[in-house]
Design a protein around this motif. Structure first.
Motif, short mmCIF file in Angstrom:
data_model
loop_
_atom_site.label_atom_id
_atom_site.label_comp_id
_atom_site.label_asym_id
_atom_site.label_seq_id
_atom_site.Cartn_x
_atom_site.Cartn_y
_atom_site.Cartn_z
N LEU A 9 6.41 15.85 -15.99
CA LEU A 9 7.83 16.00 -16.26
C LEU A 9 8.28 14.91 -17.23
O LEU A 9 8.01 13.72 -17.00
CB LEU A 9 8.63 15.88 -14.95
CG LEU A 9 8.43 17.03 -13.95
CD1 LEU A 9 9.00 16.66 -12.59
CD2 LEU A 9 9.07 18.31 -14.48
N PRO A 10 8.95 15.30 -18.34
CA PRO A 10 9.37 14.30 -19.33
C PRO A 10 10.28 13.25 -18.69
O PRO A 10 11.06 13.55 -17.79
CB PRO A 10 10.15 15.13 -20.36
CG PRO A 10 9.81 16.55 -20.09
CD PRO A 10 9.37 16.66 -18.67
N GLY A 11 10.12 12.00 -19.16
CA GLY A 11 11.00 10.92 -18.71
C GLY A 11 10.62 10.34 -17.36
O GLY A 11 11.38 9.54 -16.79
N THR A 12 9.47 10.73 -16.79
CA THR A 12 9.09 10.19 -15.48
C THR A 12 7.91 9.21 -15.58
O THR A 12 7.34 8.83 -14.56
CB THR A 12 8.71 11.32 -14.49
OG1 THR A 12 7.56 12.01 -15.03
CG2 THR A 12 9.84 12.30 -14.29
N ASP A 13 7.55 8.81 -16.80
CA ASP A 13 6.38 7.93 -16.98
C ASP A 13 6.59 6.60 -16.23
O ASP A 13 7.69 6.06 -16.22
CB ASP A 13 6.18 7.59 -18.46
CG ASP A 13 5.82 8.83 -19.27
OD1 ASP A 13 6.06 9.94 -18.75
OD2 ASP A 13 5.32 8.68 -20.38
N ALA A 14 5.51 6.13 -15.63
CA ALA A 14 5.58 4.83 -14.94
C ALA A 14 4.24 4.14 -15.10
O ALA A 14 3.22 4.79 -15.38
CB ALA A 14 5.90 5.03 -13.47
N HIS A 35 0.85 -1.18 0.00
CA HIS A 35 0.00 0.00 0.00
C HIS A 35 0.89 1.24 0.00
O HIS A 35 1.78 1.36 0.83
CB HIS A 35 -0.89 0.04 1.24
CG HIS A 35 -1.65 -1.24 1.44
ND1 HIS A 35 -2.39 -1.82 0.45
CD2 HIS A 35 -1.76 -2.05 2.50
CE1 HIS A 35 -2.94 -2.93 0.90
NE2 HIS A 35 -2.56 -3.11 2.14
N GLY A 36 0.62 2.15 -0.90
CA GLY A 36 1.48 3.32 -0.97
C GLY A 36 0.71 4.59 -1.25
O GLY A 36 -0.46 4.56 -1.65
N ARG A 37 1.40 5.73 -1.04
CA ARG A 37 0.80 7.02 -1.30
C ARG A 37 1.81 7.78 -2.15
O ARG A 37 2.98 7.90 -1.76
CB ARG A 37 0.58 7.73 0.03
CG ARG A 37 -0.41 8.85 -0.03
CD ARG A 37 -0.68 9.37 1.36
NE ARG A 37 -1.59 10.48 1.28
CZ ARG A 37 -1.86 11.29 2.30
NH1 ARG A 37 -1.29 11.09 3.46
NH2 ARG A 37 -2.69 12.29 2.16
N VAL A 38 1.39 8.25 -3.29
CA VAL A 38 2.31 8.89 -4.22
C VAL A 38 1.87 10.33 -4.44
O VAL A 38 0.71 10.58 -4.78
CB VAL A 38 2.31 8.12 -5.57
CG1 VAL A 38 3.31 8.75 -6.53
CG2 VAL A 38 2.65 6.66 -5.35
N PHE A 39 2.81 11.25 -4.22
CA PHE A 39 2.48 12.68 -4.35
C PHE A 39 3.01 13.23 -5.67
O PHE A 39 3.84 12.61 -6.34
CB PHE A 39 3.10 13.46 -3.19
CG PHE A 39 2.44 13.15 -1.87
CD1 PHE A 39 1.35 13.89 -1.44
CD2 PHE A 39 2.91 12.12 -1.06
CE1 PHE A 39 0.74 13.61 -0.23
CE2 PHE A 39 2.30 11.83 0.15
CZ PHE A 39 1.22 12.58 0.58
N ALA A 40 2.57 14.44 -6.00
CA ALA A 40 3.05 15.19 -7.18
C ALA A 40 3.05 14.32 -8.43
O ALA A 40 4.01 14.28 -9.19
CB ALA A 40 4.46 15.75 -6.91
N THR A 41 1.94 13.61 -8.63
CA THR A 41 1.85 12.65 -9.74
C THR A 41 0.52 12.84 -10.46
O THR A 41 -0.52 13.03 -9.83
CB THR A 41 1.94 11.21 -9.20
OG1 THR A 41 3.22 11.08 -8.56
CG2 THR A 41 1.84 10.18 -10.30
N SER A 42 0.59 12.76 -11.78
CA SER A 42 -0.63 12.93 -12.58
C SER A 42 -0.90 11.67 -13.40
O SER A 42 -0.01 10.88 -13.66
CB SER A 42 -0.43 14.13 -13.51
OG SER A 42 -1.57 14.31 -14.29
#
Ligand code: FAD
Length: 488
Positions: A389-394, A356-363
């Motif tokens: 931000l380019p290159g941060t895709d997951a 279980h996680g919480r991820v911030f500043a993510t769209s």
């Protein structure tokens, strides 16, 4: 004044939550009932009875906090209940779910822990019910005037109770099958058990308020006719138009609005699907992603943990609190009053079967899948502009996605058309200083006029709108009116 030195000598004691491992196996409230009783009088004694009690103005209801703290300190629970109910129709609701702006306003919060006002409030309210200090208070005489209240959330219920007690004949129309609005079908059982609403509805029924459920005004009933039948109409229909996520793949199965998911989970608790039934949208064994980091997202989180999700990730487009803040949020939350939601505590403890996680500043970029959602593509955002931000895709695995992105305002449908209600630039119903609309005898209270807000604001608006309606019907009023529509 309570204990003159209490704020110096009594350390703050918070209401202990039940252990995480215990509470995620059931749907009862996370706090143990009655656990506060042995300590609460001393806690109330920490109140300094300030010359200028900032807590009064911190609370939209203008609650008389130092007065009931003093009675609670002395153990005079009947007097405490009388003072508490003088400004708040439903303190057992706010004592459970309010984020307690009064505590942020407490002078002690400057360099110490604030008085635990919310805990004192809920103890007084629960004792009032247990000891018979909250009897029905029907009016001594009837005015002969009639009011229709549309919507039975906290705003509609507060307006209805005030107007009934003032002697008017009040009928509440609710489109759902049960009363309570978001208290009933939004807020989960583990935050506030629904028996508290049922008990208030029984009290209001005994006072003379009439309830009609399953009536969608504008569709099942013509609102124009309703206006002709009643001397005044209060529109308290909430702000339930959900914000959408317009990204590719949104049409895949397994992606739901939070307000499709939470009402079903609440209906399971009401027994609507039979004993031991699971919800039609159930998280058991699923990889869940919750899009949205607010309170609605936290309620989804606590719910999927109890349903037995395999994994759950909550996405928040905002930066982690304490990290860079967006330009419109320049101030940090005071550390003394910032509290971690119980659901985040549960997720942090790793309960259930997986990660279980919480991820911030993510769209969110897009959903992937074949008929049913299989994954969610996300990217980190630049905090100020929220652009990816380019290159941060997951890619996040997801076979159940819950959208908790907030609300656009009230639903603009046949009710608004028939009553001639107009929306302002924020999408909420336009009203004047006295809660009046352009249509004679039609008033708007709660989230319908304010936008998605808090239970305490809904009750405060319901009370203030009732005072405006009473004045409209009789030319004067003695009803308590703590807030104006422009107050924020
Ligand atoms: P609502 O509670 O939305 O009630 C409106 C009622 O009107 C509904 O019952 C609806 O069915 C009815 N209605 C609508 N249209 C019609 C019609 N045409 N005819 C008849 N009936 C109609 N606030 C807090 O303070 N603490 C919390 O912990 C908290 N948690 C929340 C969790 C969730 C998931 C959500 C969505 C909100 C939460 N809130 C919380 C906000 C709070 O619930 C609302 O601000 C509050 O309920 C608003 O009250 P209201 O009476 O204006 O509207």
């Amino acid at each position: 004044m309570a204990d003159p030195k209490g704020f110096l000598t009594t350390p703050v004691l918070l209401w202990e939550r039940r252990p995480v491992e215990e509470r995620v196996r059931d749907w009862h409230e996370v706090y143990r009932p009655g656990a506060l009783l042995p300590v609460i009088s001393a806690q109330a004694g920490r109140c300094m009875d300030c010359g200028i009690p900032f807590c009064h103005s911190g609370c939209p209801l203008g609650n008389l906090i130092p007065e009931w703290n003093d009675y609670a300190y002395r153990g005079d629970w009947a007097a405490a209940s009388e003072r508490l109910h003088a400004t708040n129709n439903f303190p057992e609701f706010t004592g459970r779910v309010c984020p307690a702006p009064c505590e942020s306003a407490c002078v002690l919060a400057i360099n110490s822990d604030p008085v635990t006002i919310k805990n004192v409030e809920v103890t007084i309210a629960d004792k009032a019910w247990a000891e018979g200090h909250a009897p029905p208070r029907p009016p001594e005489r009837l005015s002969g005037r009639t009011v229709a209240v549309i919507g039975s959330g906290p705003a509609g219920l507060a307006a209805a109770q005030q107007l009934t007690r003032a002697g008017h004949t009040v009928v509440v129309y609710e489109r759902d099958d049960r009363l309570g609005g978001l208290l009933r079908y939004g807020i989960p059982e583990f935050k506030m058990e629904k028996r508290h609403i049922n008990r208030r509805v029984a009290q209001m029924t005994a006072e003379g308020t009439k309830f009609r459920t399953g009536r969608d005004v504008g569709r099942d009933l013509d609102a124009t006719k309703l206006r002709r039948r009643f001397d005044a109409v209060v529109v308290a229909t909430g702000a339930t138009a959900c914000r959408e996520l317009a990204v590719p793949g949104r049409e895949l199965a397994g992606i739901h609005q939070a307000m499709e998911f939470l009402p079903l989970a609440n209906r399971v608790q009401e027994g609507d699907f039979g004993a031991d039934a699971v919800s039609p949208i159930d998280a058991r064994g699923r990889d869940v992603v919750i899009v949205g980091g607010g309170d609605t997202g936290a309620d989804c989180l606590g719910t999927v943990l109890r349903q037995g999700a395999r994994s759950v990730v909550q996405l928040d487009i905002n930066p982690r609190p304490g990290d860079d803040r967006a330009p419109h949020e320049p101030w940090p939350v005071h550390p003394k009053v910032h509290r971690v939601s119980p659901a985040h505590e549960e997720a942090g403890a790793g309960v259930g079967r997986g990660e279980h996680g919480r991820v911030f500043a993510t769209s969110t970029l897009r959903f992937a899948g074949d008929r049913r959602v299989r994954a969610l593509h996300v990217a980190e955002v630049e905090p100020a502009t929220r652009t990816p931000l380019p290159g941060t895709d997951a890619e996040l695995p997801a076979d159940l996605v819950l959208l908790a992105l907030g609300f656009d305002g009230p639903e603009l449908g046949p009710l608004a058309d028939q009553l001639g209600l107009e929306a302002d630039e924020r999408g909420t119903f336009l009203r004047g200083e006295g809660y009046e609309t352009g249509r004679d005898g039609v008033f708007v209270a709660g989230d319908a006029g304010r936008g998605q807000s808090l239970v305490v604001w809904a009750i405060a608006e319901g009370r203030s709108c009732a005072a405006a309606v009473d004045r409209y019907l009789t030319g004067e009023t003695t009803l308590h009116a703590p807030v104006a529509p422009v107050d924020r």
